[in-house]
Write a protein that holds these residues in place. Structure first.
Motif, PDB file in Angstrom:
ATOM      1  N   UNK A 153      34.403  41.382  43.918  1.00 31.74           N
ATOM      2  CA  UNK A 153      34.529  42.558  43.059  1.00 31.74           C
ATOM      3  C   UNK A 153      35.955  42.704  42.543  1.00 31.74           C
ATOM      4  N   UNK A 154      36.924  42.394  43.378  1.00 28.35           N
ATOM      5  CA  UNK A 154      38.315  42.449  42.937  1.00 28.35           C
ATOM      6  C   UNK A 154      38.576  41.452  41.816  1.00 28.35           C
ATOM      7  N   UNK A 155      37.959  40.269  41.901  1.00 30.93           N
ATOM      8  CA  UNK A 155      38.125  39.271  40.839  1.00 30.93           C
ATOM      9  C   UNK A 155      37.453  39.727  39.546  1.00 30.93           C
ATOM     10  N   UNK A 156      36.292  40.376  39.668  1.00 31.59           N
ATOM     11  CA  UNK A 156      35.616  40.914  38.477  1.00 31.59           C
ATOM     12  C   UNK A 156      36.458  42.011  37.847  1.00 31.59           C
ATOM     13  N   UNK A 157      36.978  42.917  38.679  1.00 32.31           N
ATOM     14  CA  UNK A 157      37.798  44.019  38.162  1.00 32.31           C
ATOM     15  C   UNK A 157      39.055  43.502  37.470  1.00 32.31           C
ATOM     16  N   UNK A 158      39.585  42.393  37.965  1.00 35.19           N
ATOM     17  CA  UNK A 158      40.798  41.817  37.383  1.00 35.19           C
ATOM     18  C   UNK A 158      40.497  40.967  36.153  1.00 35.19           C
ATOM     19  N   UNK A 159      39.213  40.803  35.824  1.00 37.05           N
ATOM     20  CA  UNK A 159      38.843  40.022  34.661  1.00 37.05           C
ATOM     21  C   UNK A 159      38.939  38.516  34.866  1.00 37.05           C
ATOM     22  N   UNK A 160      39.036  38.084  36.125  1.00 38.63           N
ATOM     23  CA  UNK A 160      39.188  36.656  36.397  1.00 38.63           C
ATOM     24  C   UNK A 160      37.857  35.910  36.415  1.00 38.63           C
ATOM     25  N   UNK A 161      36.771  36.626  36.732  1.00 40.93           N
ATOM     26  CA  UNK A 161      35.438  36.034  36.660  1.00 40.93           C
ATOM     27  C   UNK A 161      34.487  37.059  36.057  1.00 40.93           C
TER      28      UNK A 161
END
Length: 262
Positions: A153-161
């Motif tokens: 979820x942190x990666x999604x929030x950061x726009x990385x995935x």
């Protein structure tokens, strides 16, 4: 421990403006040796805890969590006056008890709703820590209320995935917050007014990990009885692979205003 009274729950004095009907169920799944999920479904608390740790430690952690929630004064009186502050006190106690019982070898997620009333207006007090989930199905639309505490979820929030990539991300089950493990045992909270016809779904990730939001919404839309909806959700997750323990609670709400319109 799964305190699960019969549904629907009769309203107590001062709470006759809101009627609840509930269904619940849990399954070990097709690949796990034991069920490490625990749940509580007793007005005013409806929550799912997903234990982590294996070798029975996860089951111990989730069990301590729901037993601690069962000690809330509101569980004994049936009153709907809990607050986020009161809930967090009990979660801190559960966190400490889990660490003592397991030697900090296990933890548990927790998600769910507590029904509260302010000035005779009912609300869903949503709480979440980890990656179990609370959804709200209202006016034909499914919305995830809780936000996962997870690495993916942190990666999604950061726009990385993307969301699509998150569904198959290798470390999608790694949580960043839990009770009994890690450095952060504080939950997130949301307060939502109860609307007539609301349907709340609380589940462990063994359900949403197997079913898309579209599949979940389809079952919630087609099955009017909450227990039937729970049974079908669990069976659908098993048909999709059942790779984890699966637990679900469905709570339906009818308000006085809705009854008057009916």
């Amino acid at each position: 421990m799964n305190p699960t009274p019969d549904a629907p729950f009769p309203p107590s004095d001062g709470q006759r403006g809101l009627r609840l009907q509930c269904g619940y169920g849990t399954d070990r799944g097709l690949r796990r040796e034991m069920n490490e999920d625990s749940f509580i479904a007793a007005d005013p608390v409806f929550a799912v805890a997903d234990g982590m740790g294996g070798h029975e430690a996860g089951e111990v952690a989730s069990g301590i969590c729901v037993r601690t929630l069962a000690e809330l004064p509101q569980m004994k009186t049936g009153s709907r006056d809990a607050t986020a502050g009161i809930l967090q006190e009990y979660l801190f106690k559960a966190d400490a008890d889990i660490r003592e019982a397991t030697g900090s070898r296990a933890g548990t997620t927790l998600s769910g709703v507590v029904v509260v009333e302010q000035l005779d207006v009912p609300y869903w007090l949503v709480l979440n820590i980890g990656d179990s989930r609370t959804y709200r199905y209202s006016h034909g639309q499914l919305a995830q209320v809780s936000v996962d505490h997870s690495e993916v979820q942190e990666l999604v929030d950061a726009g990385q995935i993307t969301e699509a990539e998150a569904a198959v991300y290798p470390r999608r089950h790694v949580v960043t917050r839990a009770l009994g493990a890690g450095d952060d045992s504080e939950a997130d909270y949301w307060l939502l007014p109860v609307e007539d016809g609301d349907r709340i779904l609380v589940c462990s990730d063994g359900l949403n990990g197997e079913l898309s939001d579209e599949q979940i919404a389809g079952i919630l839309a087609s099955e009017t009885d909450p227990q039937t909806a729970v049974d079908e959700l669990i069976q659908a997750a098993l048909r999709s692979g059942g790779r984890d323990n699966i637990t679900a609670i469905v709570v339906d709400a009818r308000t006085a205003a809705g009854d008057a319109r009916a």
